[in-house]
Design an enzyme around this catalytic site. Structure first.
Site, short mmCIF file in Angstrom:
data_model
loop_
_atom_site.label_atom_id
_atom_site.label_comp_id
_atom_site.label_asym_id
_atom_site.label_seq_id
_atom_site.Cartn_x
_atom_site.Cartn_y
_atom_site.Cartn_z
N ASP A 52 -1.81 -30.84 -25.33
CA ASP A 52 -3.13 -30.95 -24.65
C ASP A 52 -3.33 -28.79 -25.00
OD1 ASP A 52 -1.81 -32.87 -23.17
OD2 ASP A 52 -0.46 -32.06 -21.77
N1 URA Z 1 3.90 -33.25 -23.81
C1 URA Z 1 2.70 -32.80 -22.74
O1 URA Z 1 3.40 -33.12 -21.16
N2 URA Z 1 1.85 -32.06 -23.42
C2 URA Z 1 1.73 -31.26 -24.38
O2 URA Z 1 1.21 -31.47 -25.05
C3 URA Z 1 2.70 -32.88 -25.30
C4 URA Z 1 3.46 -32.92 -24.57
#
Ligand code: URA
Length: 251
Positions: free
Chosen positions: A119
């Site tokens: 993310d």
């Molecule tokens: N899980 C999440 O919630 N975000 C990420 O970036 C990776 C795994």
């Protein structure tokens, strides 16, 4: 140049074959082909989608292209605030904007693929490779490659609260596999997953009343960030790719 998919070989197309061979990135290959600089079996190719049979001889500016480029993998330390994009063409605000200018010439010729996504606000280890088979290997749940995250959570964590993650919980897009979870302290939870669905760690923690304030990926397989500074990268050795990512090659 050929690729093997589900047991059968099929022709690659020219701009992708050039990028896979490390001759030049795919966008540059498109331009070179359109400029008439590339031949396949002695004939000038007119389109980047020209099929390339397995035994074809490709030349750029008259120089033969060596096929069968080795697999390369980069470990990149993603900072917060940059997007994981899959296409180098869409560079602004993405991990590619940080990564590509740092690459030495011999690595910049390849087309790099991010191995999964983080993310925009997640920090930590993000792998890149020139081998799309490695992307499939590392991101497929069947491979069972562990990804280790550490979340800083808003409320107070304890073993009872995280137990549903260990048991395997239902998410709105289906059941999540049991995760390995360790409460490092009351605001720090380590979660190890062998799958990677959208916002998965945040959704799992959110579902047990532990919304994540920050998320960091520490490891993929046995590859860890070690001392790579934020925004920096290092090239993995062949042995690391083999032993720590359990990857034995394109075929
Ligand atoms: N899980 C999440 O919630 N975000 C990420 O970036 C990776 C795994």
């Amino acid at each position: 140049m050929c690729i093997r998919e589900r047991g059968k070989e099929k022709p690659d197309w020219l701009s992708r074959a050039l990028a896979r061979a490390g001759a030049m990135p795919q966008d540059e290959a498109d331009a070179a082909i359109k400029a008439g600089r590339v031949t396949v079996n002695g004939r000038v190719a007119t389109t980047p989608l020209t099929p390339v049979p397995p035994d074809a001889v490709i030349k750029v500016d008259g120089h033969p292209v060596r096929k069968g480029a080795p697999t390369h993998v980069l470990a990149f330390h993603k900072p917060a605030g940059v997007l994981t994009s899959t296409a180098r063409q869409h560079r602004t605000g993405t991990v590619f904007e940080l990564l590509l200018p740092q690459l030495p010439l011999e690595l910049n010729r390849f087309t790099w693929h991010a191995v999964g996504r983080l993310d925009v606000d997640t920090t930590g280890l993000l792998l890149f490779t020139n081998d799309d088979k490695l992307v499939a290997h590392a991101t497929s749940p069947e491979t069972n490659l562990p990804k280790r995250y550490v979340a800083t959570v808003f409320s107070t964590a304890d073993d009872a609260k995280v137990e549903p993650l260990r048991q395997g919980m239902m998410l709105d897009d289906g059941p999540a596999r049991p995760a390995m979870v360790r409460v490092r302290d009351e605001h720090t939870v380590e979660v190890i997953l062998t799958e990677g669905r959208h916002h998965q760690v945040k959704r799992m923690l959110g579902a047990v009343g532990l919304p994540a304030r920050a998320l960091h990926r520490e490891a993929v397989g046995d590859i860890t960030l070690d001392d790579i500074p934020e925004g920096g990268f290092r090239l993995l050795t062949d042995e690391e790719v083999r032993e720590k990512l359990n990857y034995s090659g394109r075929d």
